[in-house]
Design a protein around this motif. Structure first.
Motif, PDB file in Angstrom:
ATOM      1  N   GLY A  72       0.820  -1.210   0.000  1.00  0.00           N
ATOM      2  CA  GLY A  72       0.000   0.000   0.000  1.00  0.00           C
ATOM      3  C   GLY A  72       0.852   1.257   0.000  1.00  0.00           C
ATOM      4  O   GLY A  72       0.549   2.231  -0.695  1.00  0.00           O
ATOM      5  N   ASP A  75       2.100   1.836  -3.342  1.00  0.00           N
ATOM      6  CA  ASP A  75       1.009   2.211  -4.248  1.00  0.00           C
ATOM      7  C   ASP A  75       0.461   3.599  -3.924  1.00  0.00           C
ATOM      8  O   ASP A  75      -0.588   3.994  -4.418  1.00  0.00           O
ATOM      9  CB  ASP A  75      -0.134   1.186  -4.166  1.00  0.00           C
ATOM     10  N   ASP A  76       1.163   4.323  -3.027  1.00  0.00           N
ATOM     11  CA  ASP A  76       0.788   5.694  -2.631  1.00  0.00           C
ATOM     12  C   ASP A  76      -0.581   5.763  -1.972  1.00  0.00           C
ATOM     13  O   ASP A  76      -1.303   6.750  -2.129  1.00  0.00           O
ATOM     14  CB  ASP A  76       0.842   6.654  -3.830  1.00  0.00           C
ATOM     15  N   ARG A  77      -0.942   4.733  -1.234  1.00  0.00           N
ATOM     16  CA  ARG A  77      -2.204   4.771  -0.505  1.00  0.00           C
ATOM     17  C   ARG A  77      -1.940   5.312   0.897  1.00  0.00           C
ATOM     18  O   ARG A  77      -0.882   5.106   1.476  1.00  0.00           O
ATOM     19  CB  ARG A  77      -2.839   3.373  -0.451  1.00  0.00           C
ATOM     20  N   SER A  78      -2.923   5.991   1.455  1.00  0.00           N
ATOM     21  CA  SER A  78      -2.797   6.567   2.796  1.00  0.00           C
ATOM     22  C   SER A  78      -2.907   5.466   3.840  1.00  0.00           C
ATOM     23  O   SER A  78      -3.376   4.352   3.552  1.00  0.00           O
ATOM     24  CB  SER A  78      -3.899   7.604   3.024  1.00  0.00           C
ATOM     25  N   ASP A  79      -2.490   5.794   5.059  1.00  0.00           N
ATOM     26  CA  ASP A  79      -2.618   4.834   6.168  1.00  0.00           C
ATOM     27  C   ASP A  79      -4.072   4.430   6.358  1.00  0.00           C
ATOM     28  O   ASP A  79      -4.369   3.269   6.620  1.00  0.00           O
ATOM     29  CB  ASP A  79      -2.058   5.439   7.463  1.00  0.00           C
ATOM     30  N   GLU A  81      -6.474   4.317   4.078  1.00  0.00           N
ATOM     31  CA  GLU A  81      -6.874   3.405   3.001  1.00  0.00           C
ATOM     32  C   GLU A  81      -6.336   2.002   3.241  1.00  0.00           C
ATOM     33  O   GLU A  81      -7.043   1.007   3.052  1.00  0.00           O
ATOM     34  CB  GLU A  81      -6.384   3.927   1.646  1.00  0.00           C
ATOM     35  N   ILE A  82      -5.082   1.924   3.656  1.00  0.00           N
ATOM     36  CA  ILE A  82      -4.472   0.618   3.940  1.00  0.00           C
ATOM     37  C   ILE A  82      -5.194  -0.026   5.117  1.00  0.00           C
ATOM     38  O   ILE A  82      -5.484  -1.231   5.102  1.00  0.00           O
ATOM     39  CB  ILE A  82      -2.967   0.766   4.239  1.00  0.00           C
ATOM     40  N   ASP A  84      -8.299   0.333   6.047  1.00  0.00           N
ATOM     41  CA  ASP A  84      -9.584  -0.200   5.574  1.00  0.00           C
ATOM     42  C   ASP A  84      -9.388  -1.527   4.857  1.00  0.00           C
ATOM     43  O   ASP A  84     -10.169  -2.458   5.022  1.00  0.00           O
ATOM     44  CB  ASP A  84     -10.270   0.791   4.625  1.00  0.00           C
ATOM     45  N   GLU A  85      -8.337  -1.596   4.059  1.00  0.00           N
ATOM     46  CA  GLU A  85      -8.063  -2.800   3.271  1.00  0.00           C
ATOM     47  C   GLU A  85      -7.771  -4.017   4.151  1.00  0.00           C
ATOM     48  O   GLU A  85      -8.228  -5.120   3.863  1.00  0.00           O
ATOM     49  CB  GLU A  85      -6.872  -2.544   2.342  1.00  0.00           C
TER      50      GLU A  85
END
Length: 196
Positions: A72, A75-79, A81-82, A84-85
């Motif tokens: 994550g 992939d430049d996702r925020s904390d 977003e990660i 939630d995943e």
């Protein structure tokens, strides 16, 4: 030939069982770089395991979750977003990133981490001085600590993540570009408005 040279020659001949010369057979190999035969997933698991052992960090996240955090991050996702995943808390993801030495450029762009790192004042004093909350000061100190750990390890783990995740993304992007360019070259000059 002087006496020393002769003596050395005799020692060499004795050691090599009478051979006058020693040569190593050479193989024709293609390229000079060793290719790691493990999959990216196996390499990521290895890095996470090594880091867990070396730093003995405590986290409720599994190794698979930690790998998802690393993916994550690249992939430049925020904390958030990660989190939630992987069904976790944003703070847990932040702590996991720091434990994995994955510090982003914008993690502390508004403060001088070097200045905070060397300060002995308590969080409240620094929070007043920098006009931020104590929680932010704790966060900045954790980022500085992660950077120090990474530097102490010569950024070895960060480099390994880079080679697995950043290089994989680059390779995929280049393959896509080559495919698209090849298709453009193959169809260049073709008539596409054909009447049957």
């Amino acid at each position: 030939m002087n006496d020393k040279t002769e003596e050395l020659r005799d020692i060499f001949t004795n050691v090599t069982d009478g051979e006058e010369t020693v040569t190593e057979s050479q193989e024709d190999t293609r390229g000079s770089l060793e290719r790691d035969e493990r999959t990216d997933e196996e390499r990521l698991e290895s890095v996470v395991t090594q880091m867990r052992e070396r730093y003995a960090f405590e986290t409720a996240l599994s190794d698979d979750d930690l790998i998802a955090v690393a993916r994550g991050f690249y992939d430049d996702r925020s904390d958030a977003e990660i989190a939630d995943e992987i069904d976790a808390d944003g703070d847990a993801v932040f702590e996991a990133r720091m434990s994995l030495h994955l510090v982003g450029e914008d993690d502390a762009d508004e403060v001088d981490l070097v200045a905070i790192r060397d300060r002995e004042e308590d969080d409240a004093t620094l929070a007043d001085e920098y006009d931020v909350s104590e929680a932010q000061i704790r966060r900045y100190r954790r980022i500085a600590e992660a950077q120090d750990q990474s530097r102490a390890a010569n950024d070895r783990y960060r480099d390994e993540f880079d080679s697995i995740l950043a290089d994989a993304e680059l390779s995929e992007r280049m393959t896509t570009d080559v495919r698209e360019d090849g298709l453009e070259d193959a169809t260049e000059g073709m008539e596409t408005d054909v009447d049957f």
